[in-house]
Design an enzyme around this catalytic site. Structure first.
Site, PDB file in Angstrom:
ATOM      1  N   ASP A  11       0.878  -1.157   0.000  1.00 52.20           N
ATOM      2  CA  ASP A  11       0.000   0.000   0.000  1.00 52.20           C
ATOM      3  C   ASP A  11       0.927   1.221   0.000  1.00 52.20           C
ATOM      4  OD1 ASP A  11      -2.282   1.620   0.217  1.00 52.20           O
ATOM      5  OD2 ASP A  11      -2.159   1.603   2.396  1.00 52.20           O
ATOM      6  N   ASP A  13      -0.016   5.050   1.073  1.00 53.25           N
ATOM      7  CA  ASP A  13      -0.211   5.940   2.210  1.00 53.25           C
ATOM      8  C   ASP A  13      -0.311   5.140   3.501  1.00 53.25           C
ATOM      9  OD1 ASP A  13      -0.589   8.592   0.791  1.00 53.25           O
ATOM     10  OD2 ASP A  13      -2.102   7.383  -0.206  1.00 53.25           O
ATOM     11  N   THR A 101      -2.638   1.094  -4.447  1.00 58.14           N
ATOM     12  CA  THR A 101      -3.134   2.166  -3.586  1.00 58.14           C
ATOM     13  C   THR A 101      -4.572   2.518  -3.915  1.00 58.14           C
ATOM     14  OG1 THR A 101      -2.817   4.500  -2.959  1.00 58.14           O
ATOM     15  CG2 THR A 101      -2.152   3.875  -5.183  1.00 58.14           C
ATOM     16  N   SER A 102      -5.286   3.026  -2.912  1.00 56.19           N
ATOM     17  CA  SER A 102      -6.650   3.486  -3.130  1.00 56.19           C
ATOM     18  C   SER A 102      -6.693   4.910  -3.658  1.00 56.19           C
ATOM     19  CB  SER A 102      -7.452   3.391  -1.819  1.00 56.19           C
ATOM     20  OG  SER A 102      -7.619   2.045  -1.437  1.00 56.19           O
ATOM     21  N   LYS A 133     -10.403  -1.511  -2.483  1.00 56.75           N
ATOM     22  CA  LYS A 133     -10.322  -2.191  -1.195  1.00 56.75           C
ATOM     23  C   LYS A 133     -11.574  -1.875  -0.359  1.00 56.75           C
ATOM     24  CE  LYS A 133      -5.360  -1.246  -1.407  1.00 56.75           C
ATOM     25  NZ  LYS A 133      -4.227  -0.532  -0.775  1.00 56.75           N
ATOM     26  N   ASP A 158      -1.718  -0.749   6.061  1.00 56.39           N
ATOM     27  CA  ASP A 158      -1.942  -0.051   7.324  1.00 56.39           C
ATOM     28  C   ASP A 158      -3.415   0.066   7.691  1.00 56.39           C
ATOM     29  OD1 ASP A 158      -2.447   1.933   5.236  1.00 56.39           O
ATOM     30  OD2 ASP A 158      -2.560   3.375   6.880  1.00 56.39           O
TER      31      ASP A 158
END
Length: 217
Positions: A11, A13, A101-102, A133, A158
Site C-alpha cells: 500500500d 499511504d 493504492t486506493s 479495497k 496499514d
C-alpha cells in the site's frame, strides 16, 4: 519471524508515505463544507477510494463532483516518506515489488515524487480497478502485473480495508501500525510498527522477509 515469498505488494499511504496530516486536513474541510460529521468520514475513509467513501457517507451527492471539492489531490505540504521506505524499495529487484493504492494515479505519483521514492513497474491505483479495497481486485491486479500468484506475495497494509483486500486475494498480510492500533489490524498474519522493522533479502529462490512484531499485536 520469517516468510519466503516471490514478491512484496505495498500500500502507499500509511506504509511508504506518511500522508495522514494531508488526508485528514482535506477530509475534515470537505466534511465541514458539506455539513457531515467528520467522525462519520473518519470511521470509513482509511485505505479506501475517496469515491467509495463519499458514496457511503453522502449518497445524495455526486461523488465525482465532490472529489474536486476535496481540494488538490496532489497537495504535498507535510508529506514525508517513512524511515526506511526508500532503502527498502531500492534493495528490491524491480520485478519483485508493486504498489496497490486506493489513491488516484495523479495523487500517488505526485506524492512519491515529492518524497523521492522510486515508481514501481506495476502501479495499481483507484483509476485501474472497478472495485477498490476491501475487494481483492487491487492486489490481484498487482500480483498479475508482476506475473506472480497472489498466494506467493506478502502485502504491507496499514488499514483494515486493505488487510481484507489482501487476504481475499490470497496473500500473506503484514499490518503496519502507523495509522491504526495493532488490534485494528488483527486480521493480518502479523503486525509490525513500520517498514523499517522489515529485513528483506533477495536470492535465487525468491525473497526472504523477516520482521519484528509490534508490541501488543
Amino acid at each position: 519471524m520469517a516468510h519466503s515469498c516471490d514478491a512484496i505488494l505495498f500500500d502507499l499511504d500509511g506504509v511508504l508515505v506518511d500522508s495522514e496530516a494531508v488526508v485528514r486536513r482535506q477530509w475534515k474541510r470537505w466534511a465541514e463544507d458539506r455539513g457531515i460529521p467528520f467522525e462519520e468520514v473518519e470511521a470509513v475513509q482509511t485505505g479506501r477510494p475517496a469515491v467509495e467513501v463519499i458514496e457511503e457517507v453522502a449518497p445524495h451527492l455526486d461523488p465525482e463532483t465532490e472529489i474536486e471539492r476535496l481540494g488538490d489531490e496532489r497537495a504535498t505540504d507535510g508529506l514525508e516518506a517513512f524511515d526506511g521506505a526508500k532503502a527498502l524499495l531500492n534493495r528490491l529487484p524491480r520485478d519483485r515489488w508493486a504498489i496497490a493504492t486506493s489513491g488516484r494515479h495523479r495523487t500517488a505519483t505526485a506524492r512519491m515524487a515529492h518524497v523521492g521514492l522510486p515508481e514501481p513497474e506495476v502501479f495499481v491505483t483507484a483509476d485501474d480497478v472497478e472495485r477498490g479495497k476491501p475487494a481483492p481486485e487491487p492486489y490481484q491486479q498487482a500480483a498479475t502485473g508482476l506475473g506472480i500468484d497472489p498466494g506467493r506475495c506478502v502485502v504491507l497494509e496499514d488499514a483494515p480495508a486493505g488487510v481484507a483486500s489482501a487476504r481475499r486475494a490470497g496473500a500473506t498480510v503484514l499490518g503496519v501500525a502507523t495509522s491504526q492500533p495493532p488490534d485494528a489490524l488483527a486480521a493480518a498474519t502479523a503486525v509490525i510498527p513500520h517498514v523499517k522493522a522489515l529485513d528483506v533479502r533477495a536470492g535465487d529462490a525468491g525473497l526472504r522477509v523477516d520482521w519484528q512484531h509490534e508490541e501488543g499485536a
